[in-house]
Scaffold this motif. Structure first.
Motif, short mmCIF file in Angstrom:
data_model
loop_
_atom_site.label_atom_id
_atom_site.label_comp_id
_atom_site.label_asym_id
_atom_site.label_seq_id
_atom_site.Cartn_x
_atom_site.Cartn_y
_atom_site.Cartn_z
N PRO A 749 19.58 3.44 -16.93
CA PRO A 749 18.31 2.68 -16.98
C PRO A 749 17.36 3.27 -18.01
N PRO A 750 16.44 2.45 -18.50
CA PRO A 750 15.38 3.02 -19.34
C PRO A 750 14.61 4.05 -18.51
N ASP A 751 13.96 4.98 -19.16
CA ASP A 751 13.26 6.05 -18.43
C ASP A 751 12.29 5.48 -17.41
N SER A 752 11.65 4.37 -17.77
CA SER A 752 10.64 3.80 -16.87
C SER A 752 11.25 3.37 -15.54
N GLU A 753 12.57 3.14 -15.50
CA GLU A 753 13.19 2.63 -14.28
C GLU A 753 13.92 3.71 -13.48
N ARG A 754 14.04 4.89 -14.06
CA ARG A 754 14.92 5.88 -13.42
C ARG A 754 14.49 6.23 -12.00
N GLU A 755 13.23 6.49 -11.82
CA GLU A 755 12.79 6.96 -10.51
C GLU A 755 12.95 5.85 -9.45
N ARG A 756 12.68 4.63 -9.86
CA ARG A 756 12.81 3.51 -8.93
C ARG A 756 14.28 3.36 -8.49
N ILE A 757 15.18 3.41 -9.44
CA ILE A 757 16.60 3.26 -9.11
C ILE A 757 17.06 4.44 -8.25
N ARG A 758 16.64 5.63 -8.64
CA ARG A 758 17.06 6.81 -7.88
C ARG A 758 16.60 6.73 -6.43
N SER A 759 15.38 6.22 -6.24
CA SER A 759 14.82 6.18 -4.88
C SER A 759 15.49 5.14 -4.00
N TYR A 760 15.75 3.97 -4.55
CA TYR A 760 16.14 2.85 -3.67
C TYR A 760 17.64 2.60 -3.64
N PHE A 761 18.39 3.24 -4.49
CA PHE A 761 19.85 3.07 -4.46
C PHE A 761 20.47 4.23 -3.68
N ASP A 762 20.15 4.21 -2.42
CA ASP A 762 20.67 5.25 -1.54
C ASP A 762 21.98 4.75 -0.96
N PRO A 763 23.02 5.59 -0.99
CA PRO A 763 24.30 5.11 -0.45
C PRO A 763 24.30 4.93 1.06
N LEU A 764 23.30 5.49 1.74
CA LEU A 764 23.17 5.25 3.18
C LEU A 764 21.91 4.43 3.42
N PRO A 765 21.90 3.62 4.49
CA PRO A 765 20.71 2.80 4.73
C PRO A 765 19.44 3.64 4.82
N LEU A 766 18.39 3.05 4.34
CA LEU A 766 17.13 3.77 4.11
C LEU A 766 16.00 2.92 4.67
N TRP A 767 14.94 3.54 5.12
CA TRP A 767 13.75 2.76 5.45
C TRP A 767 12.55 3.31 4.69
N TYR A 768 11.78 2.41 4.14
CA TYR A 768 10.51 2.78 3.51
C TYR A 768 9.52 1.67 3.82
N ALA A 769 8.25 1.99 3.77
CA ALA A 769 7.24 0.97 4.07
C ALA A 769 7.31 -0.11 3.01
N PRO A 770 7.13 -1.39 3.39
CA PRO A 770 7.14 -2.47 2.40
C PRO A 770 6.15 -2.18 1.26
N PHE A 771 6.51 -2.65 0.05
CA PHE A 771 5.75 -2.27 -1.14
C PHE A 771 4.27 -2.69 -1.05
N GLU A 772 4.02 -3.89 -0.55
CA GLU A 772 2.62 -4.34 -0.54
C GLU A 772 1.80 -3.45 0.40
N GLU A 773 2.43 -3.06 1.49
CA GLU A 773 1.74 -2.16 2.42
C GLU A 773 1.41 -0.82 1.75
N GLN A 774 2.33 -0.37 0.91
CA GLN A 774 2.10 0.89 0.19
C GLN A 774 1.00 0.74 -0.86
N ALA A 775 0.87 -0.49 -1.39
CA ALA A 775 0.01 -0.67 -2.57
C ALA A 775 -1.44 -1.00 -2.22
N VAL A 776 -1.69 -1.54 -1.03
CA VAL A 776 -3.07 -1.92 -0.72
C VAL A 776 -3.64 -0.98 0.34
N GLU A 777 -4.96 -0.97 0.42
CA GLU A 777 -5.61 -0.12 1.41
C GLU A 777 -5.51 -0.78 2.77
#
Ligand code: SF4
Length: 962
Positions: A749-777
């Motif tokens: 991936p381009p450098d701008s995408e590396r962290e996003r891909i690394r975080s969300y392409f987990d070989p085991l199921p993962l849970w994280y808060a939905p993006f909009e919830e993370q982005a707004v107060e």
């Protein structure tokens, strides 16, 4: 007086009066469920619709929508003739044109594109049930820019399942209604899978099984659940992983199932920083390895006779270490992070409830085993006298899918099923043929640079399944090759495309400008859009330099005057579902059940009384006019002069495989595979418009490992070879993307995408808060807002239907009584609902049975004034509203100026259930839903509606005469 009447002679009531001259069988299209129907006709008009008792989907059951198909067919919103726009876009100013002119215009526009750069055509269809044709047409045209509604709806569910267990819920799998003892249902809309679920739930209840509904709102099926779990939206994955935690902790897992049927024993290389870290250890032939405890050495995991270790670290003999996937899985979910006490607050549920449900699942799975005295043989030739099942079933759909964490949530659900051994066994989830398929299945998506060129079909379909970064559709610098950015680093596993980004990207010219947007049955200017006001602006926005529209040409085919019609340049009016041939194909999304494959057709039961044509006939005709090879003979004539029915009977995708699987071969005696049969459709009509094959009892379970089933499935082309389908608890394709992000491999991936891909392409199921919830107060937008689908309606079609409108004329904003009191809102108050993107005004209704921090409304009832030929002051437009107005298709900016789409980062699924809002009592006295758009003008070709729609007067008159 009353008593005298009651005592009088009983009145003779004819409960089955003859209402028709003729009955024709076909398939309903009032929702996605595809029930068989008998259409009663009188004097050539539709008199009555009933369920077809012989049909495998509904067995005679018909819902309110299905019966109201009459008013869909006679809707005053039907388009009547091809139209060419003469006023500005959105004005509703059209002139009527003849079909020849319409087809000539479309051919001219499209051939200019095909002669130069086929990617400049974006072809997007909505709830299209002919994707086997429309996708093939796009392939032949040579554009990768094709998809249907799935990316807006439930691709997380489909991809999560297909990448994990080789199947999925609804069309690819179903609960074993007969034998389940415990049933968990997560977020299911009423059209996914409507009548079969009703039939199934009644069986469950009759059998005394427990039904637990996990849904923020107690609507629909949840109303009859034994237990309603009012979870906070977007936290289902955490809840499920906490169940897995409890089961692992209590050692209530099915190790035998995990060893035999999943990749739990496969060895995962531990080589931090290395290019093979996290991949499976393989032998020279590429077979994954396990650690065989009998010989204390690495052996091919897919060979019969190994005794694999599930825990431990092993030396591969070349200096590398490896551990079984099971150990990684167990290590992760045994962590206290997933304990009920830790997740309870986030899920909005008591920890005790999570613990109890885990215990109930374990009890049903392990103490209430189901045993069928049905012998079967596994893939290795081992004979089993009985089929033993774990009777815990799961069904899930859009409620967990339409979140930015939906892909992993769906994987988590399948992990739960694997851990207790509840897949394709008596009492559990069961695959529907042609599933299961290998994980991931072929083919790959086409659209790479070398696959595209002027006047050239692509050598593969536009939608497929990537296995790693090398399959992405990106240029060397990472630029997406598709207009919706599907299969790019932004949405690598976008198996259904990313429909909600097409208009925004085309308007921006990102990654490139297009010439023509061609849509079918997709209300993409209204309820199939996020950010509706912005979308309408983009559709009408002009290039400052040229004065041309930024999306230069829009062709649209629809049967009705929907909100999107006014924004198109050329309208190709479609028929209703009762006026055409259609096909529900095994190549697409079939109507099989777990006991055998099935497909179906629609036949015209009435002839159109307007100048309209079936869209499928139109694309076949356009295919010929454009000279697409599959639609043109070598001497330049139409290959299917009889249109879609001709294509259905005679087109072969590969030798012996066509649109329909029944009655193939010259004599019509072959099923599944065989030469084309010119009389095939007659056989379907004779059989009630469907084909169903019952598998022998010994093939109905364990399909992933059942030798007889696998051999048969390979013989009819469902799978490439009769090899077992190994469920992927640990996903190697995910790890391949992660490794690319860490700097390994030729496609990164381009450098701008590396962290996003690394975080969300987990070989085991993962849970994280939905993006909009993370982005707004949270303080600004403290509530979740979601939609539900009413039983009585299906998208915008249903909510314009004269009979169904009487059930839901408008949609309020529902909230808990407790929340209403907290906010000073009373039942019936007008309220403003505000997100980070905008505001809508709606009528509040207070209720029990909803998560206290969630508000919700019915989907797709709010309409634009003037659309659908409704009255100017129709309640749908004055009191109804769409949440879509305040859902942005883009996430808030997080530095760097770029805004990602509001989507799941793995699949690109539209995350429209992530919406966060605040709700306030309206402070002015305006009593109209907002935003209120200018009324659309009705094209002259559509007759203005009578003030009161009447149906049936002519039949009454005839009866009175007779
Ligand atoms: S469930 Fe859907 S397909 Fe079946 S009758 Fe109702 S509307 Fe028609």
């Amino acid at each position: 007086m009353l008593l005298e009447n009651l005592a009088g002679p009983p009145e003779k009531v004819d409960t089955s009066p003859k209402v028709s001259d003729e009955i024709k069988k076909t398939t309903c299209y009032m929702c996605a469920c595809r029930c068989g129907i008998n259409v009663h006709l009188q004097d050539g008009r539709v008199r009555y619709i009933e369920g077809n008792r012989d049909h495998p989907v509904n067995k005679g059951v018909l819902c309110a929508k299905g019966s109201a198909g009459i008013m869909q067919h006679y809707s005053p919103a039907r388009l009547t003739k091809p139209l060419r726009r003469v006023g500005p876009r959105g004005s509703g100013e059209f002139e009527e044109i003849e079909w020849e002119e319409a087809l000539r215009t479309a051919t001219q526009w499209l051939s200019e594109i095909r002669n130069t750069d086929p990617r400049k055509l974006a072809f997007f269809t909505g709830r299209d049930q002919s994707q086997a044709l429309t996708g093939f047409w796009a392939t032949q045209f040579g554009t990768p820019n094709y998809a249907a509604h799935g990316g807006f709806c439930s691709v997380n569910m489909a991809a999560g399942g297909i990448y994990t267990i080789g199947g999925s819920f609804w069309e690819f799998g179903e609960p074993d209604w007969e034998h389940a003892r415990y049933f968990l249902m997560f977020g299911v809309a009423e059209d996914h899978d409507s009548n079969p679920i009703k039939l199934g739930l009644s069986k469950l209840r009759a059998n005394g099984a427990k039904f637990v509904s996990i849904n923020p709102v107690r609507t629909g099926y949840s109303a009859i659940a034994d237990e309603w779990v009012g979870i906070r939206p977007g936290t289902d994955g955490l809840f499920v992983l906490s169940l897995v935690h409890e089961l692992l902790k209590a050692d209530r897992i099915d190790l035998d199932f995990l060893v035999r049927y999943t990749n739990a024993p496969w060895l995962v290389i531990r080589n931090p920083g290395g290019a093979d870290d996290g991949l499976f250890a393989r032998d020279e032939a590429g077979e994954p390895l396990c650690w065989d405890k009998r010989v204390d050495a690495a052996k091919p995991a897919t060979h019969a006779g190994v005794t694999p270790a599930l825990v431990g670290e092993f030396d591969l003999g070349d200096g590398r270490k490896a551990v079984p996937a099971f150990e990684l899985m167990a290590g992760r979910y045994l962590d206290e992070r997933y304990s009920p006490d830790r997740v309870a607050g986030e899920c909005g549920l008591p920890a005790a409830t999570i613990r109890r449900i885990a215990a109930e699942i374990a009890h049903a799975a392990f103490e209430e085993e189901v045993v069928l005295d049905v012998p079967w043989t596994d893939w290795a030739g081992r004979r089993h006298d009985r089929m033993i099942g774990r009777p815990v079933s799961v069904h899930a759909m859009r409620g967990i899918s339409a979140h930015s964490n939906g892909f992993h949530t769906c994987r988590a659900l399948h992990l739960l099923q694997m851990v207790i051994g509840a897949i394709d066994r008596p009492g559990s989830f069961r695959y529907k043929p042609p599933f299961p398929k290998p994980v991931p299945p072929g083919p790959k998506p086409a659209g790479k640079a070398e696959q595209i060129g002027p006047n050239k079909p692509m050598d593969g379909p536009p939608l497929g399944f990537v296995a790693g970064p090398e399959d992405l559709l990106v240029d060397a610098d990472g630029t997406p090759r598709r207009i919706d950015k599907a299969y790019s680093w932004e949405a690598p596993v976008a198996a259904h495309g990313v429909m909600h980004m097409v208009i925004t990207n085309a308007w921006k010219g990102d990654p490139y400008p297009i010439d023509t947007l061609f849509m079918y049955m997709a209300n993409m200017g209204w309820n199939s859009a996020m950010n509706v006001p912005g979308t309408l602006k983009m559709l009408t926005d002009r290039d400052e330099a040229t004065g041309e529209y930024k999306i230069p040409r829009i062709i649209y085919s629809d049967a009705f005057y929907s909100e999107t019609v006014a924004y198109a340049d050329l309208i190709l009016p479609d028929t209703t579902y009762l006026e055409r041939w259609d096909c529900i194909s095994l190549l697409d999304r079939p109507i099989s059940d777990a006991d055998g494959p099935a497909d179906a057709i629609r036949q015209p039961v009435v002839q159109p009384d307007r100048d309209v044509r079936p869209f499928q006939d139109v694309v076949i005709e356009l295919g010929y006019r454009l000279g697409l090879p599959a639609f043109t003979t070598e001497d330049g004539k139409p290959k299917f002069p009889g249109g879609y029915p001709d294509y259905l009977a005679n087109h072969e995708r590969t030798p012996g495989i066509g649109s329909l699987a029944g009655w193939r071969g010259a004599e019509g005696r072959q099923h599944g595979k065989g030469a084309a049969n010119p009389r095939q459709l007659e056989k379907y009509v004779e059989n009630g418009c469907f084909w169903k094959l019952e598998l022998p009892p010994g093939q109905r379970y364990f399909k992933h490992a059942n030798r007889d089933y696998l051999e048969w499935a390979a013989s009819v082309g469902f799978i490439p070879e009769a090899k077992p389908v190994v469920m992927q608890l640990y996903s190697e394709p995910m790890q391949k993307f992660r490794l690319a992000a860490e700097g390994h491999g030729p496609v990164q991936p381009p450098d701008s995408e590396r962290e996003r891909i690394r975080s969300y392409f987990d070989p085991l199921p993962l849970w994280y808060a939905p993006f909009e919830e993370q982005a707004v107060e949270a303080a600004d937008f403290p509530l979740n807002a979601i939609t539900q689908r009413p039983m009585a309606m299906y998208h915008s079609w249903g909510s314009q239907n004269a009979w169904l409108r009487q059930i839901h004329g408008h949609n309020p904003l529902y909230m808990s009584r407790e929340l209403g009191e907290r906010l000073g809102i009373e039942d019936g108050d007008w309220v403003d609902v505000t997100s980070h993107h905008g505001s809508v005004r709606a009528i509040a209704r207070l209720m029990e049975g909803v998560n206290p921090n969630t508000v919700w409304t019915w989907n797709a009832i709010g309409k634009r004034k003037g659309a659908w030929n409704l009255e100017k002051d129709a309640p749908e437009a004055t009191k109804g509203f769409l949440l879509n107005h305040i859902i942005s298709e883009l996430l808030p900016e997080r530095g760097g100026g770029y805004r990602y789409s509001n989507s799941d980062p793995v699949t690109g699924q539209a995350a429209w259930y992530d919406l966060r809002v605040r709700v306030e009592k309206a402070h002015d006295s305006a009593e109209n839903s907002e935003p209120a758009f200018a009324a659309l003008r009705l094209p002259k070709a559509i007759v203005s509606r009578p003030r009161i729609l009447r149906y049936g007067a002519e039949f009454r008159a005839r009866r009175n005469r007779g």
